[in-house]
Design a protein around this motif. Sequence first.
Motif, PDB file in Angstrom:
ATOM      1  N   ASN A   3       0.830  -1.239   0.061  1.00 17.75           N
ATOM      2  CA  ASN A   3      -0.112  -0.102  -0.023  1.00 17.75           C
ATOM      3  C   ASN A   3       0.880   1.412   0.060  1.00 17.75           C
ATOM      4  OD1 ASN A   3      -2.610  -0.967  -0.288  1.00 17.75           O
ATOM      5  ND2 ASN A   3      -2.788  -1.197   2.038  1.00 17.75           N
TER       6      ASN A   3
ATOM      7  N   THR B   4       0.925   4.147  -2.726  1.00 19.66           N
ATOM      8  CA  THR B   4       0.968   5.669  -2.619  1.00 19.66           C
ATOM      9  C   THR B   4       2.121   6.442  -3.158  1.00 19.66           C
ATOM     10  OG1 THR B   4      -0.055   4.576  -0.574  1.00 19.66           O
ATOM     11  CG2 THR B   4       0.193   7.249  -0.703  1.00 19.66           C
TER      12      THR B   4
ATOM     13  N   LEU C  96       1.605   6.901  -6.777  1.00 18.99           N
ATOM     14  CA  LEU C  96       0.586   7.887  -7.261  1.00 18.99           C
ATOM     15  C   LEU C  96       1.181   9.305  -6.876  1.00 18.99           C
ATOM     16  CD1 LEU C  96      -2.248   8.496  -7.899  1.00 18.99           C
ATOM     17  CD2 LEU C  96      -2.956   8.323  -5.634  1.00 18.99           C
TER      18      LEU C  96
ATOM     19  N   ILE D  35      -6.671  15.545  -9.426  1.00 17.54           N
ATOM     20  CA  ILE D  35      -7.336  15.376  -8.170  1.00 17.54           C
ATOM     21  C   ILE D  35      -8.834  14.791  -8.706  1.00 17.54           C
ATOM     22  CG2 ILE D  35      -8.465  16.008  -6.083  1.00 17.54           C
ATOM     23  CD1 ILE D  35      -6.379  17.985  -5.596  1.00 17.54           C
TER      24      ILE D  35
ATOM     25  N   ILE E  57      -9.948  10.824  -8.137  1.00 16.77           N
ATOM     26  CA  ILE E  57     -11.575  10.567  -7.295  1.00 16.77           C
ATOM     27  C   ILE E  57     -12.297   9.410  -8.390  1.00 16.77           C
ATOM     28  CG2 ILE E  57     -13.617  11.314  -6.697  1.00 16.77           C
ATOM     29  CD1 ILE E  57     -12.208  13.922  -5.729  1.00 16.77           C
TER      30      ILE E  57
ATOM     31  N   PHE F  79     -10.797   6.212  -8.543  1.00 17.41           N
ATOM     32  CA  PHE F  79     -11.143   5.622  -7.273  1.00 17.41           C
ATOM     33  C   PHE F  79     -12.576   4.888  -7.060  1.00 17.41           C
ATOM     34  CE2 PHE F  79      -6.980   6.303  -6.056  1.00 17.41           C
ATOM     35  CZ  PHE F  79      -6.702   6.953  -5.221  1.00 17.41           C
ATOM     36  N   ALA F  80     -13.446   5.976  -7.755  1.00 16.07           N
ATOM     37  CA  ALA F  80     -14.829   5.555  -7.752  1.00 16.07           C
ATOM     38  C   ALA F  80     -15.078   4.273  -8.559  1.00 16.07           C
ATOM     39  CB  ALA F  80     -15.481   6.756  -8.080  1.00 16.07           C
TER      40      ALA F  80
ATOM     41  N   SER G 226      -6.594  -3.708  -3.279  1.00 11.76           N
ATOM     42  CA  SER G 226      -7.206  -2.426  -2.810  1.00 11.76           C
ATOM     43  C   SER G 226      -6.422  -1.282  -3.582  1.00 11.76           C
ATOM     44  CB  SER G 226      -7.226  -2.191  -1.482  1.00 11.76           C
ATOM     45  OG  SER G 226      -5.741  -2.276  -0.897  1.00 11.76           O
ATOM     46  N   THR G 227      -5.098  -1.922  -4.520  1.00 12.23           N
ATOM     47  CA  THR G 227      -4.448  -0.970  -5.001  1.00 12.23           C
ATOM     48  C   THR G 227      -4.803  -0.551  -6.518  1.00 12.23           C
ATOM     49  OG1 THR G 227      -2.695  -2.606  -5.388  1.00 12.23           O
ATOM     50  CG2 THR G 227      -2.430  -1.070  -3.450  1.00 12.23           C
TER      51      THR G 227
ATOM     52  N   GLY H 291      -7.288   0.859  -7.700  1.00 14.25           N
ATOM     53  CA  GLY H 291      -7.882   2.288  -7.871  1.00 14.25           C
ATOM     54  C   GLY H 291      -6.519   2.996  -8.045  1.00 14.25           C
ATOM     55  N   ILE H 292      -5.431   2.860  -7.335  1.00 12.93           N
ATOM     56  CA  ILE H 292      -4.319   3.765  -7.490  1.00 12.93           C
ATOM     57  C   ILE H 292      -3.730   3.484  -8.857  1.00 12.93           C
ATOM     58  CG2 ILE H 292      -1.894   4.263  -6.397  1.00 12.93           C
ATOM     59  CD1 ILE H 292      -3.160   3.547  -3.800  1.00 12.93           C
TER      60      ILE H 292
ATOM     61  N   GLY I 111     -18.921   6.354  -3.164  1.00  6.90           N
ATOM     62  CA  GLY I 111     -17.449   6.766  -3.098  1.00  6.90           C
ATOM     63  C   GLY I 111     -17.312   8.122  -3.610  1.00  6.90           C
ATOM     64  N   VAL I 112     -17.777   8.739  -4.563  1.00  2.15           N
ATOM     65  CA  VAL I 112     -17.635  10.134  -5.011  1.00  2.15           C
ATOM     66  C   VAL I 112     -17.876  11.002  -4.062  1.00  2.15           C
ATOM     67  CG1 VAL I 112     -18.186  11.792  -6.896  1.00  2.15           C
ATOM     68  CG2 VAL I 112     -17.710   9.309  -7.617  1.00  2.15           C
TER      69      VAL I 112
ATOM     70  N   SER J 165     -15.599  11.468  -1.199  1.00  2.00           N
ATOM     71  CA  SER J 165     -14.433  12.170  -1.368  1.00  2.00           C
ATOM     72  C   SER J 165     -14.674  13.941  -1.711  1.00  2.00           C
ATOM     73  CB  SER J 165     -13.359  11.601  -2.564  1.00  2.00           C
ATOM     74  OG  SER J 165     -13.623  10.134  -2.746  1.00  2.00           O
TER      75      SER J 165
ATOM     76  N   PRO K 132      -0.035   4.462   4.799  1.00  2.00           N
ATOM     77  CA  PRO K 132       0.285   5.340   3.829  1.00  2.00           C
ATOM     78  C   PRO K 132      -0.587   6.933   3.934  1.00  2.00           C
ATOM     79  CG  PRO K 132      -0.206   3.368   2.824  1.00  2.00           C
ATOM     80  CD  PRO K 132      -0.568   3.327   3.971  1.00  2.00           C
TER      81      PRO K 132
ATOM     82  N   LEU L 131      -2.201  19.399  -1.486  1.00  2.00           N
ATOM     83  CA  LEU L 131      -2.368  18.280  -2.439  1.00  2.00           C
ATOM     84  C   LEU L 131      -2.088  16.813  -1.549  1.00  2.00           C
ATOM     85  CD1 LEU L 131      -2.949  17.400  -5.439  1.00  2.00           C
ATOM     86  CD2 LEU L 131      -0.609  17.540  -5.837  1.00  2.00           C
TER      87      LEU L 131
ATOM     88  N   LEU M 226      -4.485  13.677  -1.243  1.00  2.00           N
ATOM     89  CA  LEU M 226      -4.263  12.403  -1.433  1.00  2.00           C
ATOM     90  C   LEU M 226      -4.171  11.332  -0.239  1.00  2.00           C
ATOM     91  CD1 LEU M 226      -1.147  12.721  -4.206  1.00  2.00           C
ATOM     92  CD2 LEU M 226      -3.535  11.794  -4.411  1.00  2.00           C
TER      93      LEU M 226
ATOM     94  N   LEU N   3      -7.927  10.573   0.091  1.00  2.00           N
ATOM     95  CA  LEU N   3      -8.128   9.829  -0.720  1.00  2.00           C
ATOM     96  C   LEU N   3      -7.823   8.343  -0.736  1.00  2.00           C
ATOM     97  CD1 LEU N   3      -8.288  12.119  -3.820  1.00  2.00           C
ATOM     98  CD2 LEU N   3     -10.272  11.173  -2.428  1.00  2.00           C
ATOM     99  N   VAL N   4      -6.276   8.189  -0.247  1.00  2.00           N
ATOM    100  CA  VAL N   4      -5.839   6.823  -0.324  1.00  2.00           C
ATOM    101  C   VAL N   4      -6.457   6.129   0.975  1.00  2.00           C
ATOM    102  CG1 VAL N   4      -3.720   5.438   0.367  1.00  2.00           C
ATOM    103  CG2 VAL N   4      -3.812   7.231  -1.420  1.00  2.00           C
TER     104      VAL N   4
ATOM    105  N   LEU O 270      -9.706   4.626  -0.273  1.00  2.00           N
ATOM    106  CA  LEU O 270      -9.746   3.660  -0.971  1.00  2.00           C
ATOM    107  C   LEU O 270      -9.292   2.309  -0.364  1.00  2.00           C
ATOM    108  CD1 LEU O 270     -10.185   2.856  -3.845  1.00  2.00           C
ATOM    109  CD2 LEU O 270      -7.452   3.121  -4.126  1.00  2.00           C
ATOM    110  N   THR O 271      -8.039   2.378   0.444  1.00  2.00           N
ATOM    111  CA  THR O 271      -7.678   1.218   0.848  1.00  2.00           C
ATOM    112  C   THR O 271      -7.717   1.118   2.374  1.00  2.00           C
ATOM    113  OG1 THR O 271      -5.549   2.576   1.498  1.00  2.00           O
ATOM    114  CG2 THR O 271      -5.517   1.438  -0.644  1.00  2.00           C
TER     115      THR O 271
END
Lengths: 216, 678, 316
Positions: free
Chosen positions: A7, A11, A14, A102, A106, A109-110, A125-126, A128-129, B427-428, B431, C177, C302, C306, C309-310, C313-314
């Motif tokens: 993870n 990151t 990204l 950004i 998003i 990720f969605a 889970s990565t 999305g990244i 999800g959107v 965020s 992270p 930023l 991030l 957001l991470v 997600l995770t």
Amino acid sequence: MAQQVVNLLATILLIIAFAMLSQRRVLSLIRLFAWQGLALSVSTAIVAYSTGQTHLWASAAVTLVLKVIVLPIVLHKLIDQLNVRWDVETLINVPTTMLVGIGLAIFAFALATPISEMAGTVTRSTLGIALASVLLSFLMMIVRRKAIPQVIGFLAMENGLFFAATSATYGMPLVVELGIALDVLVGTFVFGIFFFHIRETFDSLDIRHMETLKED
Amino acid sequence: MNLAAFPSAEAAVGIGVSWLALGALSLLESERARFITRLVFPASALISFVLAAVSLSAVGTPAQTFVLPLGLPDLPFHVRLDSLSALFLFLLGICSLGINIYASGYFRGEAAGKLKLLTLQYHCFLASMAFVLLADDAYMFMVAWETMALASYFLVITEHRQSAIRRAGFIYVLLAHIGAISILLCFGVLQDGGFEGYSFDALRGVELTPFWASVAFLLALTGFGAKAGMIPLHIWLPEAHPAAPSPVSALMSGVMLKTAIYALIRVTFDLIGSPLWQWGLLVAVIGALTALFGILYALQQNDLKRLLAYSSVENIGVILIGLGLAMIFFAAGHPEAGALGLIAALYHALNHGVYKSLLFLGAGSVLHSTGIRSLNEMGGLIHRMPHVAFYFLIGALAISALPPLNGFASEWLIFQTALQAGQLGNGVLRSVVPLLAAMLALAAALTARCFVKAFGIAFLGQPRGKVAALAQGEGHEHLDAGVCERLGMAWLAIWCVLLGIFPSTVVGVINEVCIAVTGAGLPRSALGAGVLWLVPSTQAQASYGPIVFLIVIAAVVLVTYVAVRGAFHGRIRRAPPWDCGYPEQTARMQDSSEGFGQSIRVIFAPIFRISRRVPGPDDLQPKFEVQVEDKHWHGLYLPVARAIDYLSSKVGLLQQGRISIYLLYSFITLIALLVFAQ
Amino acid sequence: MIDWAGIAFQILQSVFVVLAAPLLLGWVNQCRAWLQNRRGPGVLRPYFMLWRLFHKEAVIAHHASVLFRATPYVLFGCMWLAAGIVPVLATDLPFAFAADIIALVGIFALARVFIALAAMDIGTSFGGIGARREMLIGFLAEPAMLMTLFTAAFLSGSTALTTIVEALAHREFAIHPSLACAAVAFLMVLLAENARIPVDNPATHLELTMIHEAMILEYSARHLALVEWAAAIKLFAYMTIGVALFAPWGIAEGSDWGALPVAIAAAALKLALAGAGLAALETVSAKFRVFRAPEFLGTAFLLAVLGMLVYFLTNA
């Protein structure tokens, strides 16, 4: 534990993709690309270690050699021969690019959340990244004015795809990977040849000159 | 006394009528303005006090309705006083109390003739706002709404001999009418084809499909947003508010904008019923953009009242963010988070009414005493007008959302609402909501900068330009505000402090309103924490205790002051400023108001329309001029105006001037009707 | 039932912070001197500076107003409050519920507004420059700071510092992270808000490079002492927030007198390391142009976004 390190490396991947969006100098772009390749190979190695898939070790080694050592050297040589050290200009300014970036992150990720539920790997889970890195590299290709950063964007996109493959399906078959790696290497050489041609024709590597090549 | 049995609705209507009567009364007295300033305005203030008391007691009690036999034969006026109306009537009461007391001192120097008309219009304005809040059917609502717009229009063009003010009035009434058309259409859509009458009860009962509900909501947002000052329909605010006399500006900014918010809440949560999350997202995003635009433009203004007007736009944006978040959470099935958002938005509306009125009154005092509105001519006013400076400082600290004053409490609650985003499934949204909170933080920080600029350039430093000239010319005449003006401002300042250090009491009251409107309120753990702590859900999760702030800071200041003087000494020597040893210091070496906005212009350049005049190499008298205009004018309004002009010129071709052609038109119409009637 | 032990602990913590802040400042300056191959002024130097300043006679401009004279006391009061709220030695103290992280940001904003107003009060060009630049840094740093704190809040489910610290201290050691991103962003905001290199030079005398120094140019004697002391407490508080959020081990829970020596030792060790790190960072960086500060803080913002957001997600 391995999950967490992967993870963390995701990151970092990204963050490097965002950093490449905002970088002004070509040399630091190449350096960032090398770091991205390193993070990628370490991540593949860790996945190989924790799941025992031996062909991933080979992938990690290939990535390390190709993306961290060979490609940056080739790009450096290219830059030296083209005598290019300028600051890279962008079509839209940096803060706007960041905001769009950004938004893309998003969106990625969605998009990835329902898909990663279906995958069965430990690193899902990565996904999305990885998707976000691909989109960001694409964005970088779009907003740059000179040709070399577009190449680096293309290569970074390939990085993202590779990471997506590793995270969703434990890598592609080794044959496919070697084929892609060879393609990337050959592609870079071909790009280099094209740049010389472009420079001879237009006396500059600004891609806007190529807009004159159209029906009028 | 059983509060529920108190006829609050009748009392409120009676208050509105008495305001109208006062207005009419002021027409009677012929020559002496003293009657008006000594009697009418203080009486009006008394009525405001009664209104505030009555409406506060009505919060939390069941709604009361009755029917006034006015209006058209089949369309009587329905009146309803429920908790939502009561809260906004309370706001009207407090703000108008302070403003009325202030006005009785402010208008002392006016000519009697003008003052009579002004007072009549002023009281019509007050009464119509009260009736908007009390209306329970579309007909009474529109009558009161239009009266409010008309009365404020006449107030705005009080100084109608200046063409700039006439123009401001025109833009104001134009946008007010565009909004009114939108609102009428909204009420039409809410009836959904059938016709059961105009009363809100009938409209509540109608079930709309999501498509038509969205259409109605968008029409309501456009119409009420135009009145509230939402981007891109805000263009009238910075023109109209500065043009009006200062007490009127305070009333317009402090209370009239909130009636639009009231109406929006009424239509969305009450008449339409359950909002969709897409509406909430739209409102929240528009709110964030409005907040940012408003404050960025405020930072570029050199006219104190225009700066305050743009800052009102920003605060409306903040309220819309809170409303949008509430809608999102309600639609997603989290009523407690939604209630928190709605409470935060209502709290901010209350706060903004109080501190914006205070700031406009302060600006009015400055204008009255010095005749200057431009920040570039002011400076050092804290020495001449210490009372006004003190109250303006409290208003500035409150609007910059600094603890322990009231602005911070409501923005804190909005942040807490945004932090509930972890519960959302989408999800959107999960965020985007924290990103909106970040934009709110940016707007709040920019507000602090804006009011450091406003207070610092106007009141601190050395006198610039005209103020310096005044100082030399007149000597130290009493430039400070009079007793009535001070009392009015003090009343509002006290409320700024009270609303800030007792937030849990305020939230308790507003919670009743929220329960009455949506049926959901804060959890019990939030309300039972005591008067000292403001707790949105549980104390372990978040809490805020402003009284502790006040006590600790005050105690430390006092103890340090005494200790330092006791242990060391308190000697002071006055000398010219150090200024790094520069010998020559003039007042022109300070920051000008453009200078304070310069960094913003550089960073946010794409948002403005900047025209700059830079001195050339052979200018004998080098001058630098910069002008910042609203991009909406050139981007939106002027093109639309040109298109309308073009269309009108085409339609104007119908007017040929010859009688035979006109007779031909009638003839053709007659033939067409005969054909149709077949 | 008033918690006397808790209140005593609270007062002890506040006094500890106020007295230890100049020591931290001295330590950072000393480390920087060592790194630059100088002998350095000694770790206790700030105390001597404060002592000397309090003895002097205050020289104030003719037309300075009440605001100018009151601001140092207000600043000092705000920083006392912050010192009481930040969990230096223990969490769960009585004042801890008076403010969560958002209110802490609000306290610092209040202090910043007052010092900016005081800077404008005298009406010299330096004051105007300082006030303008300070508000510029402020409005850019606040969103970044809030996003960083939001990430920590999402991770621990609360904005009360007590709950955040307890939640993060009790987790087994794991690399998050999102917290790593937030930590880097927080470091950047710390540099900006406390007027350290690369955003501002705390030791400069050139007006083109001043931000904080320009604002306090007209202060002298006890007023200057209070302002400098407040700045030292602010640095201490920021470092402690960073340590509490990202390395919270060793903090006592509640008013636990037995855990006090461990808490003091842990705090001292962590802050010493952090101070040395800050000095190293300052030595290897150069100061930015003022208009690069928005980019710097934009990067911090930023990174914080991030990180958040991470996390979403995770879930890490």
